[in-house]
Design a protein around this motif. Structure first.
Motif, short mmCIF file in Angstrom:
data_model
loop_
_atom_site.label_atom_id
_atom_site.label_comp_id
_atom_site.label_asym_id
_atom_site.label_seq_id
_atom_site.Cartn_x
_atom_site.Cartn_y
_atom_site.Cartn_z
N ARG A 81 0.98 -1.20 0.05
CA ARG A 81 -0.06 0.08 0.07
C ARG A 81 0.89 1.27 -0.02
NH1 ARG A 81 -5.03 -2.08 3.48
NH2 ARG A 81 -5.82 -3.28 1.84
N GLY A 82 1.76 1.27 0.75
CA GLY A 82 2.98 2.32 0.85
C GLY A 82 3.18 2.58 -0.60
N LEU A 83 3.87 1.63 -1.23
CA LEU A 83 4.27 1.82 -2.39
C LEU A 83 3.38 1.91 -3.60
CD1 LEU A 83 6.69 -1.55 -2.68
CD2 LEU A 83 7.22 0.90 -2.66
N ARG A 84 2.20 1.54 -3.45
CA ARG A 84 1.29 2.02 -4.23
C ARG A 84 0.85 3.45 -4.47
NH1 ARG A 84 -4.86 1.17 -3.73
NH2 ARG A 84 -5.66 1.91 -5.94
N ARG A 85 0.88 4.14 -3.15
CA ARG A 85 0.55 5.58 -2.95
C ARG A 85 1.55 6.21 -3.29
NH1 ARG A 85 -3.19 7.69 0.42
NH2 ARG A 85 -4.79 6.29 1.07
N ALA A 86 2.93 5.98 -2.91
CA ALA A 86 4.01 6.75 -3.32
C ALA A 86 4.37 6.72 -4.90
CB ALA A 86 5.34 6.05 -2.64
N MET A 87 3.91 5.57 -5.40
CA MET A 87 4.40 5.40 -7.00
C MET A 87 3.16 5.89 -7.78
SD MET A 87 6.87 1.85 -7.26
CE MET A 87 5.45 0.67 -7.11
N ASN A 88 2.20 5.95 -7.04
CA ASN A 88 0.84 6.23 -7.98
C ASN A 88 0.68 5.16 -8.91
OD1 ASN A 88 -1.09 8.01 -7.95
ND2 ASN A 88 -0.14 9.66 -9.47
#
Ligand SMILES: O=P(O)(O)O[C@@H]1[C@@H](OP(=O)(O)O)[C@H](OP(=O)(O)O)[C@H](O)[C@H](OP(=O)(O)O)[C@H]1OP(=O)(O)O
Ligand SMILES: Nc1ncnc2c1ncn2[C@@H]1O[C@H](COP(=O)(O)OP(=O)(O)O)[C@@H](O)[C@H]1O
Ligand SMILES: [Mg+2]
Ligand SMILES: [Mg+2]
Length: 371
Positions: free
Chosen positions: A257-264
C-alpha cells in the motif's frame, strides 16, 4: 455491481506475449458477466478514434504511444488510464525503482525492510575503483541499469571476485548479493488487492564457496525458468518450496500500500528476499509494472473486481454518500470520489479526507463497499 443495464468498455493495448497470457477467455467472460467489455485497441490506428473506453489498460512504451494516451486523456478526461506513463517510467531505471522503498516509512515491531546496498556504475574506471569496493563487498549482482522489459534488461551476472568484473558492460547497478535460502517472494498488487507467492531463486553462496568460484555467473529471469503454474502445490513441491514460510501478509500489505501510494501505480509486483542473517529482515530487490498476473491465484476475480472498482464510479459515489460518511456534505464526498481517479480508488480518496472513517460495525471501509 454496475447499475442495471450499464456497461463499461475497457480498451487494452499489450504486446502479443502479454495479451496471450493475460487476456484469457476466463477473464473476458467473467468481466463481461459483470458489465465490463474488454476490447483490443488497434495500435495501428489513433486511439482517439476508437472506443468509447471508460478505461485504457496498457503496457506499451515509446513516444508515439505516450502522445496517443495524452490526446486520449485530453478528449476523455473522465476515462481511467491504467497506469499513467509518467508513473510507470520510474520503474524503468533500477535506481529510481528502489529509491521509493528507501523513502517508505512503515511502523512494525517485529519485521524490518529495506533494499540491498547498491551503487550505479556508468563507466569501466569506476568499476575497478578502490572506493567502489570500500562500499560494497563480494558477491554482488550486476544488473543493467535500464529495466525496460527487453531481454537485455533481464541479463544479470553474479560476480564473485574482481576477475568477474571484466565482462560487465556499464551502465549497471552493482547490488550486494544477500543469502536468502534460495527462495524469493513475489508480491502481486492489483489496486487494493495484495497476494504473496513463493518462487525459486539463486542458491546461497557461502564464504568457502566464494573463494573457490570463478569470476562470475550469468543468468536471466531465474524465478521464471519452470513453466509450471507457479503458485500451486505441485510447483512448490517440485522446487522444494513447501517448507518455506511466507512473510507476514499484513507486513507485505503495508509495504504494498505504501508503494502504491508513493508510486501512484495500481498494477505492479515486487520481489522480496528474506535475509538469512536476520530471519525478520526483508529486502526489496525489484519492482515490475503489470507483471504476469496469470500466475496469481484467482487472477480473473481479482482483476474483474478491480476493473469494476475503477469504472463503476457512479454507483460507488452513491454508496459512499449514503452509507459511509453521512455527516459529510455531498460535495465533499463526490469530490473525493472523482479526484485523482487515475490512481486511487474512491474509498482511499475519502479516507484521505476522513482519515479514520469506519462503517458502523467497525470494519474498514474497503471491506464494506463491494462492487
Ligand atoms: O509474462 P511473465 O509472466 O513472465 O511476467 C513477467 C514478470 O514475471 P513475474 O510475474 O514477476 O513472475 C517479470 O518479472 P521479473 O522482472 O522477472 O521479476 C517482468 O515483470 C516481466 O515484464 P518486463 O519484461 O519486465 O516488462 C513480465 O513479462 P511480460 O509478461 O510483461 O512480458
Ligand atoms: N540482491 C540480491 N541478492 C540475492 N539475489 C538476488 C538479488 N537481486 C536479484 N537476485 C536474484 O536475481 C533475480 C533477478 O533479479 P531482479 O532484480 O529481480 O531482475 P529481473 O527484473 O530480471 O527480475 C531475482 O529474482 C533473484 O533470484
Ligand atoms: Mg525480478
Ligand atoms: Mg524486473
Amino acid at each position: 455491481m454496475a447499475g442495471e443495464g450499464s456497461r463499461f468498455g475497457i480498451g487494452y493495448a499489450l504486446l502479443p506475449k502479454k495479451e496471450n497470457s493475460f487476456i484469457r477467455e476466463s477473464l473476458v467472460k467473467l468481466a463481461r458477466s459483470r458489465g465490463i467489455d474488454l476490447v483490443k485497441i488497434d495500435t495501428g490506428r489513433p486511439l482517439v478514434d476508437q472506443g468509447p473506453f471508460d478505461c485504457v489498460l496498457h503496457k506499451l512504451y515509446g513516444e508515439d504511444w505516450r502522445s496517443q494516451l495524452e490526446d486520449f486523456r485530453y478528449q476523455n478526461p473522465n476515462a481511467v488510464i491504467l497506469d499513467s506513463p509518467a508513473a510507470i517510467e520510474r520503474l524503468h531505471d533500477r535506481i529510481s525503482m528502489l529509491q521509493v522503498v528507501s523513502e517508505l516509512k512503515i511502523e512494525n515491531q517485529n519485521e524490518t525492510f529495506g533494499i540491498p546496498k547498491q551503487i550505479v556504475i556508468y563507466d569501466k574506471e569506476t568499476l575497478f575503483d578502490n572506493q567502489t569496493w570500500e562500499l560494497l563487498k563480494f558477491p554482488v549482482i550486476a544488473k543493467p541499469l535500464v529495466a525496460d522489459g527487453s531481454a537485455k534488461s533481464h541479463k544479470m551476472a553474479l560476480v564473485f571476485n574482481p576477475e568477474g568484473l571484466n565482462k560487465l558492460k556499464p551502465p549497471i547497478v552493482l547490488q550486494e548479493f544477500v543469502n536468502h535460502g534460495g527462495v524469493i517472494f513475489k508480491v502481486y498488487v492489483v489496486g487494493e488487492h495484495v497476494k504473496c507467492v513463493k518462487r525459486k531463486s539463486l542458491p546461497d553462496v557461502s564464504e568457502e564457496k566464494l573463494n573457490s568460484l570463478e569470476g562470475s555467473l550469468s543468468f536471466s529471469q531465474v524465478s521464471n525458468l519452470a513453466t509450471h503454474q507457479k503458485s500451486d502445490d505441485k510447483y512448490y513441491k517440485m522446487m522444494h518450496l513447501e517448507d518455506t514460510e511466507l512473510p507476514p501478509l499484513s507486513f507485505m500489505t503495508d509495504i504494498a500500500r505504501g508503494l502504491r501510494r508513493a508510486m501512484n501505480l495500481n498494477l505492479f509486483n515486487f520481489d522480496v528476499i528474506r535475509d538469512t542473517r536476520f530471519g525478520n529482515r526483508y529486502l526489496i530487490i525489484d519492482i515490475n509494472y503489470f507483471p504476469g498476473y496469470l500466475k496469481m491465484p484467482g487472477y480473473e476475480t481479482v482483476l474483474t473486481d478491480f476493473f469494476c472498482d475503477m469504472v463503476c464510479r457512479k454507483d460507488r459515489e452513491v454508496a459512499v454518500e449514503k452509507d459511509l460518511v453521512g455527516e459529510f456534505s455531498q460535495e465533499v464526498v463526490i469530490a473525493a470520489a472523482t479526484d485523482g481517479r487515475q490512481a486511487l480508488s474512491c474509498e482511499e480518496e475519502v479516507r484521505k479526507i476522513v482519515p479514520n472513517s469506519c462503517c458502523s460495525d467497525g470494519e474498514e471501509m474497503e471491506n464494506s463497499i463491494q462492487v
